[in-house]
Design a protein around this motif. Sequence first.
Motif, PDB file in Angstrom:
ATOM      1  N   PRO A  32      41.799  41.740  49.330  1.00 49.96           N
ATOM      2  CA  PRO A  32      43.136  41.946  48.767  1.00 49.96           C
ATOM      3  C   PRO A  32      43.588  43.394  48.954  1.00 49.96           C
ATOM      4  O   PRO A  32      42.802  44.331  48.860  1.00 49.96           O
ATOM      5  N   TYR A  38      50.553  47.485  50.133  1.00 43.40           N
ATOM      6  CA  TYR A  38      51.718  46.593  50.229  1.00 43.40           C
ATOM      7  C   TYR A  38      52.985  47.419  50.416  1.00 43.40           C
ATOM      8  O   TYR A  38      53.799  47.132  51.299  1.00 43.40           O
ATOM      9  N   ALA A  62      48.926  40.436  48.566  1.00 42.23           N
ATOM     10  CA  ALA A  62      47.568  40.779  48.988  1.00 42.23           C
ATOM     11  C   ALA A  62      47.357  40.597  50.490  1.00 42.23           C
ATOM     12  O   ALA A  62      46.545  41.288  51.102  1.00 42.23           O
TER      13      ALA A  62
END
Length: 155
Positions: A32, A38, A62
């Motif tokens: 993740p 992100y 993730a």
Amino acid sequence: MSVSRIVSAAHSSLRSTSLLAAVALTATLAAPASADDYDAAIKDIQSTMGGVPGFVKQFPKAGLPGAWAEIKAIELSDKTALPPKVKSLISLAVAAQIPCNYCIWSDTENAKRAGATDEEIQEAVAMAALTRHWSTIFNGMQVDFAQFKKDMGGE
């Protein structure tokens, strides 16, 4: 490949479900991502494409950083073993077999931007159909694989 062509290809590519398939695979295989990863991926997508398509925002956070890295390294890069036109034609041929309207549209646009002619696009799709046709015959008739290889000049 020029930067504008990469950006244009990226924009079209991100509309396709080939990205979603890559994202799904990457999310399954990768650890993740952190919120920072992100955010960095979103920022890079924005920078590369001039925007972030809505479907990208729908994908699990993730998995996005790894998927975006994979897309940039393989599909959008002009520094791979296959030139962009060939990659687009391969992707179109696969998309025609799946079938995936999103991918077909996107891959056709990418192939044209990469210099593919209508004839090359038609031939790529016809090759996919031909391969599928003969695969159906060989498998359905349960042709002996060892004999097939021998008949075709192999082992």
